[in-house]
Design an enzyme around this catalytic site. Sequence first.
Site, PDB file in Angstrom:
ATOM      1  N   PRO A 218       0.721  -1.119   0.118  1.00  0.00           N
ATOM      2  CA  PRO A 218       0.153   0.024  -0.211  1.00  0.00           C
ATOM      3  C   PRO A 218       0.893   1.068   0.132  1.00  0.00           C
ATOM      4  CG  PRO A 218      -0.259  -1.338   1.999  1.00  0.00           C
ATOM      5  CD  PRO A 218       0.596  -1.976   1.185  1.00  0.00           C
ATOM      6  N   LEU A 219       0.586   2.165  -0.856  1.00  0.00           N
ATOM      7  CA  LEU A 219       1.183   3.377  -0.882  1.00  0.00           C
ATOM      8  C   LEU A 219       1.473   4.215   0.278  1.00  0.00           C
ATOM      9  CD1 LEU A 219       2.670   4.696  -3.314  1.00  0.00           C
ATOM     10  CD2 LEU A 219       0.458   6.090  -3.550  1.00  0.00           C
ATOM     11  N   CYS A 220       0.323   4.163   1.135  1.00  0.00           N
ATOM     12  CA  CYS A 220       0.332   4.926   2.622  1.00  0.00           C
ATOM     13  C   CYS A 220       1.601   4.428   3.246  1.00  0.00           C
ATOM     14  CB  CYS A 220      -0.846   5.062   3.253  1.00  0.00           C
ATOM     15  SG  CYS A 220      -1.515   3.335   3.348  1.00  0.00           S
ATOM     16  N   THR A 221       1.553   3.069   3.219  1.00  0.00           N
ATOM     17  CA  THR A 221       2.788   2.404   4.194  1.00  0.00           C
ATOM     18  C   THR A 221       4.129   2.694   3.471  1.00  0.00           C
ATOM     19  OG1 THR A 221       1.383   0.540   4.480  1.00  0.00           O
ATOM     20  CG2 THR A 221       3.837   0.278   4.941  1.00  0.00           C
ATOM     21  N   ASN A 224       4.516   6.586   4.254  1.00  0.00           N
ATOM     22  CA  ASN A 224       4.504   6.971   5.733  1.00  0.00           C
ATOM     23  C   ASN A 224       5.268   6.089   6.868  1.00  0.00           C
ATOM     24  OD1 ASN A 224       3.088   9.219   4.892  1.00  0.00           O
ATOM     25  ND2 ASN A 224       1.209   8.162   5.017  1.00  0.00           N
TER      26      ASN A 224
END
Length: 452
Positions: A218-221, A224
Site C-alpha cells: 500500500p502506498l501509504c505504508t 509514511n
Amino acid sequence: MSAAVSPAPASSSMNRKRWHNLRNILERKGPFCKSDFTPSADNLEFLQNTCKILVIGAGGLGCELLKDLALMGFGDIHVIDMDTIELSNLNRQFLFRRNDIGSSKAECAAKFINKRIPTCQVTPHCAKIQDFDESFYQQFHIIVCGLDSIVARRWINGMLISMLNYNEEDGSVDASSIIPMIDGGTEGFKGNARVILPGYTACIECTLDLFPPQINYPLCTIANTPRLPEHCIEYVKIIQWDKENPFNCALDGDDPQHIAWIYERAMERANQFNITGVTYRLVQGVIKHIIPAVASTNAVIAAACATEVFKLATSCYDSMSNYMNFNDIDGIYTYTYAAEKSETCLACSNVPQVVNIEDPNTTTLEDLIKILCENARFQMKQPGITTMMDGKNKTLYMATVKSIEERTRANLTQSLGELGLKDGQIIMVADQTSPTTIALQLKYNANEVEMA
Ligand SMILES: [Zn+2]
C-alpha cells in the site's frame, strides 16, 4: 546431417547398450507396474518413434526438461518459447553459449539437442502459446510445462480443459480426449511438480489460491510507515525517482547506474527508519520483480517432471498423486500430496460459477471487475464482460479494445442494479488467463433490486 528420428545411428549392439537401463524397466514386469503395462520391446519403440511431447518453455526448466527427455529415449519433442537468450541466462540454461545471446531460446535449444542426441528430434517454435489453437495442441500425447508465468500456465490449462469431450449420457469426461499436463515450477530454492489429468484431477485453477496474488505494498505504508527494506526501495522507485528524475529518462531495471542510484537512496531511507536489509541484489529483485533462479532446484524439478512423463507414456509405474513440493533452503525437504479437484473450479467444474454480490444497488461494475481481479478464486488481469439482455448480447465493459472501452467506460460507475443485471444473471467474462470465455452467475445477497 539428416534429421531422421530413427533408427539410432549406432550399430545394433551399441544401441542395445545405450538403452540397456531403459530396457530393464520397459521389458520386464515388476511389482509396481500399472495394470495396463505389458513388458515389451515395443515400449521403447513407442517412446522413440510415436510418442510426441510438447515442452513449453526453453528457459531454466526447459533446458533441463529437453535434456532429460531426450536422454530418456523420447524421439519427437516440440518446444515453444518466445524469448531470446540473455547473458544472465547462461549460468543455468546450459544449452546456450555466449554466441547465442540474442537468438531464439527454442531454436538454439532444439539445435543443441538435435546435434548432441541424434535419437531425438526437437522441433522449435519461437512463439507465444496463445499463437496456437486446439489443432496444434491436439497432436501431442503429453504436455510438460517449465514456465515462470502463472498467466501462461492458466491459459494452457484452460486450453486442455476446453479440448475435453464429455459423454452425453452421464456428463463424465471422455478419457480419450485427455492430454495429460505435467507442470513444473521453481522459485529460488523452492519448487513443485504436478501431474494434471484435465477433468480428472485438480487443475491449475482448482488450486489457484496456492499462488498468492502479486504483492503490491500500500502506498501509504511506503510513504509514511515503512517497515521492510522493500518498502524503502519501492518508495525511491515510485516517489523519489519521478521527483528527482536523476537520468532524465524512465527507470531501466537493467541499467546498473539506475539500480545504484536507487540502492543509495533506499539505504538513506532505511537508515532514517532503522530498517536493515537493503542490499544491491534486493534492489534488483524488487525493481525487476525477480526471484533469483537456482540451477539445482531446476534440475530436481525437471527430473521429477520428466519421470512423470516417462511413467505416463509407458504405463511402467503409477503416476505421482499428484502434487510434489520441494524445498532445499535448509537441507532438503519434500512431500507429495493429492491436491483435490475443486467443485467450484472456474476451468474444470463444467458449470457456471457464482460471484456473490453484497448489494447490487451499491456495487458498481468497477467493483465487480475489482472482485474478479483481486479475489483469490478469480485473479483475472483485465476482464471484459458481456451478458445477454432482452435476447441481445450486450458488452458491459471491455478494456482491451480502445473503441469499445470508450463506449462502455460510463458503465463502470453504474451499479449492477442500474445496469439491469438481475439476481442469477449469467455474465460472460473474457480474460488473458483463459483461452475461452468463462460463464459466471451473479448471486445477490440483498433481496430488493431497485431498477433504474
Ligand atoms: Zn479445475
